[in-house]
Motif scaffolding. Structure first.
Motif, PDB file in Angstrom:
ATOM      1  N   VAL A   8       1.005  -1.017  -0.116  1.00  0.00           N
ATOM      2  CA  VAL A   8       0.092  -0.093  -0.182  1.00  0.00           C
ATOM      3  C   VAL A   8       0.934   1.185   0.131  1.00  0.00           C
ATOM      4  CG1 VAL A   8      -1.780   1.175   1.265  1.00  0.00           C
ATOM      5  CG2 VAL A   8      -1.839  -1.241   1.299  1.00  0.00           C
ATOM      6  N   LEU A   9       1.251   1.672  -1.220  1.00  0.00           N
ATOM      7  CA  LEU A   9       2.203   2.877  -1.487  1.00  0.00           C
ATOM      8  C   LEU A   9       1.392   4.146  -1.293  1.00  0.00           C
ATOM      9  CD1 LEU A   9       4.012   1.536  -4.575  1.00  0.00           C
ATOM     10  CD2 LEU A   9       4.791   1.609  -1.953  1.00  0.00           C
ATOM     11  N   VAL A  10       1.681   4.842  -0.196  1.00  0.00           N
ATOM     12  CA  VAL A  10       1.287   6.113   0.285  1.00  0.00           C
ATOM     13  C   VAL A  10       2.196   7.108  -0.175  1.00  0.00           C
ATOM     14  CG1 VAL A  10       0.317   7.710   1.975  1.00  0.00           C
ATOM     15  CG2 VAL A  10       0.003   5.360   2.303  1.00  0.00           C
ATOM     16  N   THR A  11       1.533   8.283  -0.966  1.00  0.00           N
ATOM     17  CA  THR A  11       2.363   9.509  -1.437  1.00  0.00           C
ATOM     18  C   THR A  11       2.445  10.514  -0.390  1.00  0.00           C
ATOM     19  OG1 THR A  11       0.791  10.421  -2.696  1.00  0.00           O
ATOM     20  CG2 THR A  11       1.583   8.796  -3.900  1.00  0.00           C
ATOM     21  N   ALA A  12       3.109  11.253  -0.822  1.00  0.00           N
ATOM     22  CA  ALA A  12       3.363  12.655   0.142  1.00  0.00           C
ATOM     23  C   ALA A  12       2.056  13.480  -0.053  1.00  0.00           C
ATOM     24  CB  ALA A  12       4.563  13.647  -0.348  1.00  0.00           C
ATOM     25  N   ALA A  46      13.023  -7.088   1.180  1.00  0.00           N
ATOM     26  CA  ALA A  46      14.012  -6.852  -0.130  1.00  0.00           C
ATOM     27  C   ALA A  46      13.298  -7.362  -1.191  1.00  0.00           C
ATOM     28  CB  ALA A  46      15.418  -7.892   0.221  1.00  0.00           C
ATOM     29  N   ALA A  47      12.446  -8.344  -1.255  1.00  0.00           N
ATOM     30  CA  ALA A  47      11.641  -8.724  -2.346  1.00  0.00           C
ATOM     31  C   ALA A  47      10.442  -7.341  -2.646  1.00  0.00           C
ATOM     32  CB  ALA A  47      10.974 -10.060  -2.130  1.00  0.00           C
ATOM     33  N   LEU A  48       9.915  -7.014  -1.739  1.00  0.00           N
ATOM     34  CA  LEU A  48       9.096  -5.778  -1.904  1.00  0.00           C
ATOM     35  C   LEU A  48      10.056  -4.554  -2.592  1.00  0.00           C
ATOM     36  CD1 LEU A  48       6.378  -4.926  -1.963  1.00  0.00           C
ATOM     37  CD2 LEU A  48       6.521  -4.085   0.366  1.00  0.00           C
ATOM     38  N   HIS A  49      11.094  -4.314  -2.175  1.00  0.00           N
ATOM     39  CA  HIS A  49      11.859  -3.308  -2.687  1.00  0.00           C
ATOM     40  C   HIS A  49      12.218  -3.454  -4.072  1.00  0.00           C
ATOM     41  CE1 HIS A  49      12.427  -0.415   0.594  1.00  0.00           C
ATOM     42  NE2 HIS A  49      12.705  -1.457   1.480  1.00  0.00           N
ATOM     43  N   ARG A  50      12.613  -4.705  -4.456  1.00  0.00           N
ATOM     44  CA  ARG A  50      12.899  -5.212  -5.850  1.00  0.00           C
ATOM     45  C   ARG A  50      11.587  -5.053  -6.691  1.00  0.00           C
ATOM     46  NH1 ARG A  50      11.429  -9.331  -8.096  1.00  0.00           N
ATOM     47  NH2 ARG A  50      11.273 -10.792  -5.916  1.00  0.00           N
ATOM     48  N   GLU A  51      10.623  -5.612  -6.294  1.00  0.00           N
ATOM     49  CA  GLU A  51       9.474  -5.427  -7.066  1.00  0.00           C
ATOM     50  C   GLU A  51       8.904  -3.965  -7.263  1.00  0.00           C
ATOM     51  OE1 GLU A  51       7.476  -7.526  -8.517  1.00  0.00           O
ATOM     52  OE2 GLU A  51       8.284  -9.426  -7.966  1.00  0.00           O
ATOM     53  N   ILE A  52       8.978  -3.291  -6.182  1.00  0.00           N
ATOM     54  CA  ILE A  52       8.801  -1.752  -6.367  1.00  0.00           C
ATOM     55  C   ILE A  52       9.528  -0.918  -7.535  1.00  0.00           C
ATOM     56  CG2 ILE A  52       8.599   0.453  -5.283  1.00  0.00           C
ATOM     57  CD1 ILE A  52       7.679  -0.899  -2.668  1.00  0.00           C
ATOM     58  N   HIS A  53      10.863  -1.478  -7.463  1.00  0.00           N
ATOM     59  CA  HIS A  53      11.449  -0.902  -8.319  1.00  0.00           C
ATOM     60  C   HIS A  53      11.242  -1.341  -9.666  1.00  0.00           C
ATOM     61  CE1 HIS A  53      15.370   0.569 -10.193  1.00  0.00           C
ATOM     62  NE2 HIS A  53      15.712  -0.574 -10.642  1.00  0.00           N
ATOM     63  N   GLU A  54      11.217  -2.793  -9.995  1.00  0.00           N
ATOM     64  CA  GLU A  54      10.712  -3.263 -11.278  1.00  0.00           C
ATOM     65  C   GLU A  54       9.466  -2.637 -11.801  1.00  0.00           C
ATOM     66  OE1 GLU A  54      12.490  -7.720 -10.692  1.00  0.00           O
ATOM     67  OE2 GLU A  54      10.442  -7.700 -10.793  1.00  0.00           O
ATOM     68  N   GLU A  55       8.381  -2.474 -11.048  1.00  0.00           N
ATOM     69  CA  GLU A  55       7.107  -2.263 -11.431  1.00  0.00           C
ATOM     70  C   GLU A  55       6.962  -0.831 -11.720  1.00  0.00           C
ATOM     71  OE1 GLU A  55       3.921  -4.148  -9.494  1.00  0.00           O
ATOM     72  OE2 GLU A  55       4.687  -6.041  -9.891  1.00  0.00           O
ATOM     73  N   ILE A  56       7.617   0.315 -10.887  1.00  0.00           N
ATOM     74  CA  ILE A  56       7.125   1.317 -11.052  1.00  0.00           C
ATOM     75  C   ILE A  56       8.554   2.235 -10.934  1.00  0.00           C
ATOM     76  CG2 ILE A  56       4.865   1.390 -10.488  1.00  0.00           C
ATOM     77  CD1 ILE A  56       5.827   2.656  -7.540  1.00  0.00           C
ATOM     78  N   ALA A  57       9.638   1.613 -11.166  1.00  0.00           N
ATOM     79  CA  ALA A  57      11.050   2.417 -10.982  1.00  0.00           C
ATOM     80  C   ALA A  57      10.931   3.058  -9.707  1.00  0.00           C
ATOM     81  CB  ALA A  57      11.527   3.120 -12.164  1.00  0.00           C
ATOM     82  N   LYS A  59      11.105   3.889  -5.201  1.00  0.00           N
ATOM     83  CA  LYS A  59      11.878   3.815  -4.055  1.00  0.00           C
ATOM     84  C   LYS A  59      10.934   3.943  -2.847  1.00  0.00           C
ATOM     85  CE  LYS A  59      16.242   4.864  -5.791  1.00  0.00           C
ATOM     86  NZ  LYS A  59      17.598   4.430  -5.552  1.00  0.00           N
ATOM     87  N   ALA A  60      10.532   3.117  -1.731  1.00  0.00           N
ATOM     88  CA  ALA A  60       9.827   3.264  -0.734  1.00  0.00           C
ATOM     89  C   ALA A  60      10.514   3.236   0.589  1.00  0.00           C
ATOM     90  CB  ALA A  60       8.622   2.487  -1.132  1.00  0.00           C
ATOM     91  N   ASP A  61      10.041   3.688   1.661  1.00  0.00           N
ATOM     92  CA  ASP A  61      10.279   3.470   2.879  1.00  0.00           C
ATOM     93  C   ASP A  61       8.982   2.435   3.684  1.00  0.00           C
ATOM     94  OD1 ASP A  61      12.474   4.781   3.139  1.00  0.00           O
ATOM     95  OD2 ASP A  61      11.292   6.576   3.612  1.00  0.00           O
ATOM     96  N   ILE A  83       5.840   6.090  -0.193  1.00  0.00           N
ATOM     97  CA  ILE A  83       6.788   6.083  -1.533  1.00  0.00           C
ATOM     98  C   ILE A  83       7.483   7.151  -1.462  1.00  0.00           C
ATOM     99  CG2 ILE A  83       4.533   6.817  -2.783  1.00  0.00           C
ATOM    100  CD1 ILE A  83       7.042   4.283  -4.272  1.00  0.00           C
ATOM    101  N   GLN A  84       8.711   7.315  -1.997  1.00  0.00           N
ATOM    102  CA  GLN A  84       9.556   8.613  -2.079  1.00  0.00           C
ATOM    103  C   GLN A  84       9.467   8.990  -3.599  1.00  0.00           C
ATOM    104  OE1 GLN A  84      10.982   9.606   0.644  1.00  0.00           O
ATOM    105  NE2 GLN A  84      10.128   8.312   1.676  1.00  0.00           N
ATOM    106  N   THR A  85       9.997   7.942  -4.715  1.00  0.00           N
ATOM    107  CA  THR A  85      10.041   8.296  -5.997  1.00  0.00           C
ATOM    108  C   THR A  85       9.381   7.316  -6.738  1.00  0.00           C
ATOM    109  OG1 THR A  85      12.241   7.527  -6.162  1.00  0.00           O
ATOM    110  CG2 THR A  85      12.188   9.595  -5.578  1.00  0.00           C
ATOM    111  N   TRP A  86       8.723   7.750  -8.035  1.00  0.00           N
ATOM    112  CA  TRP A  86       8.458   6.682  -9.011  1.00  0.00           C
ATOM    113  C   TRP A  86       8.463   7.287 -10.374  1.00  0.00           C
ATOM    114  CZ3 TRP A  86       5.333   9.253  -5.756  1.00  0.00           C
ATOM    115  CH2 TRP A  86       3.914   9.710  -6.441  1.00  0.00           C
ATOM    116  N   SER A  87       8.865   6.268 -11.379  1.00  0.00           N
ATOM    117  CA  SER A  87       8.796   6.518 -12.761  1.00  0.00           C
ATOM    118  C   SER A  87       8.118   5.457 -13.515  1.00  0.00           C
ATOM    119  CB  SER A  87       9.982   6.961 -13.319  1.00  0.00           C
ATOM    120  OG  SER A  87       9.888   7.191 -14.636  1.00  0.00           O
ATOM    121  N   PHE A  88       6.700   5.463 -13.785  1.00  0.00           N
ATOM    122  CA  PHE A  88       5.944   4.257 -14.585  1.00  0.00           C
ATOM    123  C   PHE A  88       6.650   4.112 -15.687  1.00  0.00           C
ATOM    124  CE2 PHE A  88       2.325   1.911 -16.002  1.00  0.00           C
ATOM    125  CZ  PHE A  88       2.392   0.823 -15.141  1.00  0.00           C
TER     126      PHE A  88
END
Length: 145
Positions: A8-12, A46-57, A59-61, A83-88
């Motif tokens: 559940v990625l919450v934005t700023a 670590a798997a979640l960080h990898r998936e977030i990077h793969e799916e939306i490029a 970085k999240a805390d 979520i800190q940054t993303w780029s679909f």
């Protein structure tokens, strides 16, 4: 047993990032970013960080584990994260180029019951859990993040 992690990625701006799935012959639905835990992953986080990077490029805390769903064949762990940054456009996941997988579209929805009610989030159980958390104010304005 297959393990999957989702966030559940919450934005700023106190919205939530979801992926709209469109497949021929299937009603449109939305899912949370994430995927399978692989043998090389050091941990579920670590798997979640990898998936977030793969799916939306992205970085999240990761804040905390929010919910677990389990069946005989599969365990899904849902985490709450900021979520800190993303780029679909810069996503790299292999599923995006696989034939027959349908379309993926990243969307931001309000972190409200009304926002959640405006989409068909799958699985139904996590939609129910999120709705309950929003109704009690646990997720309102990122309160839990």
């Amino acid at each position: 047993m297959i393990e999957r992690v989702r966030a559940v990625l919450v934005t700023a701006d106190d919205t939530m990032l979801v992926i709209r799935r469109t497949k021929p012959g299937v009603p449109e639905y939305w899912v949370l970013p994430g995927g399978g835990v692989e043998p090389g992953d050091e941990s579920r986080e670590a798997a979640l960080h990898r998936e977030i990077h793969e799916e939306i490029a992205g970085k999240a805390d990761i804040v905390r584990l929010l919910h677990t769903m389990e069946s005989d064949e599969e365990r899904q762990l849902f985490y709450l994260a900021r979520i800190q940054t993303w780029s679909f456009e810069d996503r790299t996941g292999p599923e995006f180029s696989a034939e027959g997988r349908g379309e993926y579209a990243l969307e931001e929805i309000p972190l409200t019951v009304e926002g959640l009610d405006g989409i068909s989030l799958k699985p139904d159980e996590i939609a129910h859990v999120l709705r309950g958390a929003m109704e009690t104010g646990a997720l309102e304005h990122g309160a839990a993040v």
